[in-house]
Design an enzyme around this catalytic site. Sequence first.
Site, PDB file in Angstrom:
ATOM      1  CG  ASP A 622      -1.932   1.064   1.252  1.00  0.00           C
ATOM      2  OD1 ASP A 622      -2.837   1.009   0.419  1.00  0.00           O
ATOM      3  OD2 ASP A 622      -1.820   1.965   2.105  1.00  0.00           O
ATOM      4  CD  GLU A 651      -2.272   1.936  -3.419  1.00  0.00           C
ATOM      5  OE1 GLU A 651      -3.408   2.259  -3.811  1.00  0.00           O
ATOM      6  OE2 GLU A 651      -1.894   2.106  -2.239  1.00  0.00           O
TER       7      GLU A 651
END
Length: 921
Positions: A622, A651
């Site tokens: 993340d 990400e």
Amino acid sequence: DSTSTKVIVHYHRFDSNYTNWDVWMWPYQPVNGNGAAYQFTGTNDDFGAVADTQVPGDNTQVGLIVRKNDWSEKNTPNDLHIDLAKGHEVWIVQGDPTIYYNLSDAQAAAIPSVSNAYLDDEKTVLAKLSMPMTLADAASGFTVIDKTTGEKIPVTSAVSANPVTAVLVGDLQQALGAANNWSPDDDHTLLKKINPNLYQLSGTLPAGTYQYKIALDHSWNTSYPGNNVSLTVPEGGEKVTFTYIPSTNQVFDSVNHPNQAFPTSSAGVQTNLVQLTLASAPDVTHNLDVAADGYKAHNILPRNVLNLPRYDYSGNDLGNVYSKDATSFRVWAPTASNVQLLLYNSEKGSITKQLEMQKSDNGTWKLQVSGNLENWYYLYQVTVNGTTQTAVDPYARAISVNATRGMIVDLKATDPAGWQGDHEQTPANPVDEVIYEAHVRDFSIDANSGMKNKGKYLAFTEHGTKGPDHVKTGIDSLKELGITTVQLQPVEEFNSIDETQPDTYNWGYDPRNYNVPEGAYATTPEGTARITELKQLIQSLHQQRIGVNMDVVYNHTFDVMVSDFDKIVPQYYYRTDSNGNYTNGSGCGNEFATEHPMAQKFVLDSVNYWVNEYHVDGFRFDLMALLGKDTMAKISNELHAINPGIVLYGEPWTGGTSGLSSDQLVTKGQQKGLGIGVFNDNIRNGLDGNVFDKTAQGFATGDPNQVDVIKNGVIGSIQDFTSAPSETINYVTSHDNMTLWDKILASNPSDTEADRIKMDELAHAVVFTSQGVPFMQGGEEMLRTKGGNDNSYNAGDSVNQFDWSRKAQFKDVFDYFSSMIHLRNQHPAFRMTTADQIKQNLTFLESPTNTVAFELKNYANHDTWKNIIVMYNPNKTSQTLNLPSGDWTIVGLGDQIGEKSLGHVMGNVQVPAISTLILKQ
């Protein structure tokens, strides 16, 4: 609603200059409403400026930012929130993040003081002042006191430490070797600090006329001079030196000012950030204060000094190491003056034993306790700077309900039957994966799921489960669909769910205990059930040859100060700026400082633990940009050494402005060669429109201007931001933002359901036939809907659950997805592994307007088919594709796709509206 809430805000600035300052306020609770500016009335009291406001609504809390009204400056970086139960009149002090609810406390804070101070090297203290001072040549009246011994440590110098980011613009960028995509924090163009009052940069420039100015502190909002300076270099070129003097905000260059004299010391510089040099190095476990003449003293917190090698512990025994005869404990707490081990023989009982730990290597404390402590609980009691707190061991592998205590367990006893024979399910190359994102609770909680262990890890172990019309559900449906890998949304213990309340819901992106499974998904949160049952989930999927990737959130924790990290080593594990504020690159109030050696070690140890103990096959990181290139490179090297097939991706963006240096942020393109992939938001936005605009259309949903974006995605973005197709995670939706079905409805409200289904299938066909790693949000195969909710992190089961009745309702869609996935799995031409393979074997064909067609040639990647043609037609009319010579077999047309022949064509072929064509030869 005509109601409003009266709030009076008093604001004190040390320079008494309130020009252009105002208050930005908004309803915060019970409703998070729109903000508005409120002016200081011009009537100042003895404290400072006053704003008498009426905030709309009957509020319990009100958000507040004191700012310059052009947003060029904020009193403190983070938002403040007024608790109206404490009072409707508040006092704010310049640079102070505290809201004061009475005048006397505010007045005590409004005297000049050292706001915060850090020991950033052995003999270097960084001190922030609430009111600027004018420095002298010497120590400027600063003193440092070791309160533990009562001794004074002499300060030998005090110089300005105000950050200066100075950047040259225009043609000077390229002339001096700066990046074309210049930004104010681009290190290529920083002026170098000569002394606190002088910054310079030299470079040889060819003849020509240049324009430049200086951007300060990473922002165009503060630049000098206001207009660009013109500089003309004569024929033959010349070495030019650029100079900036912070004390007077003046800019010079050696062409326009060849004989300019520059300051040689910090004398006369006015600053509120001071770097002090000490005569001797203090003990980091001592209680230290710094003061200055006319300023209230403040405690010194060891920060970057802890990055020195002497505090870098490399052992693998942090946490507790259990055996039946004894358990050893080791915690890294280099600034602690005392550490106690608190032992409990039950989960909720009082302390059974309190034992003093001993100082050991590299800032650690250790203790070995004889006897069998299996299933006992423990805490650390840590004293730092005179404050004593209890903390759960960050390295704990088991915990009590709701993480109130660490737990001592025999990990071998948590293994399910047959665990030693369990093996990873990782691909030869990441492009061989088809990743399916699932939230543990969402997957099975639906009343129609047919599963017994609804909302639990064990639901993934059930076979033979059926939904409406006897469709397969659960793990059998995953096998039928053909996906290779399940990506579990966070299963590391997180903070937002009360494990004793079975109906509480959250996605889990607020991590608390990184090495322990979340207890809400176990049949009981007590004991070791959570450990065994997560292993059973992984084992069950592995038995079906399905891998398990973990969605991990190492970029931030649920909170600071109350977190166990901050209790043990205050502010070390989090990024803080020069003013002592926690930076907020995550958008969640903090970011984990992986550039610090022991914070980085924690993340490395944690991912290693999940691989070795739980047989995890991969990780989705993340906000991976925040972890840094150095950390991600080490993660990749270590984990690929354990399992060469492990799949790592994340990400490539942040959730706010990060405190990590820009050259370390893992944004798109920065992952090249690291053995990790990044989510491709280019193809996502290209397919279904910008996710932040619900009505925006994409290639598959009506926008005719996305052909080039789709072509870039088809070739694995190798001409954009990847060095190999394994580095792009191609997707159209994930848990964030709308489901694709909801987005299509919002962007095409007048279309028929039949056309919207075609759009959905087309978008996914692009993902599954493009080079790279395909990813899908679980439930999309049955047109998952969340009723239009684009941020359902706490919206509960009714919004988030997999509605298994939709599989029966949209079985044709499920079958289309399954056929696409099986086609990809069977044909390596869609899974080329290198950029060279793609360049040699993939050719785009001429095709009608607003379509994309390409050919995969010459048994690409050892495919059994010699040549393959794919065409995407998002138009609402059929289109004609002229074919290369020869006889072509149709294997995908309209709503059918697979390996069996749907007919033969030569010369040209009609491609139906909103569909994908696939031909083989």
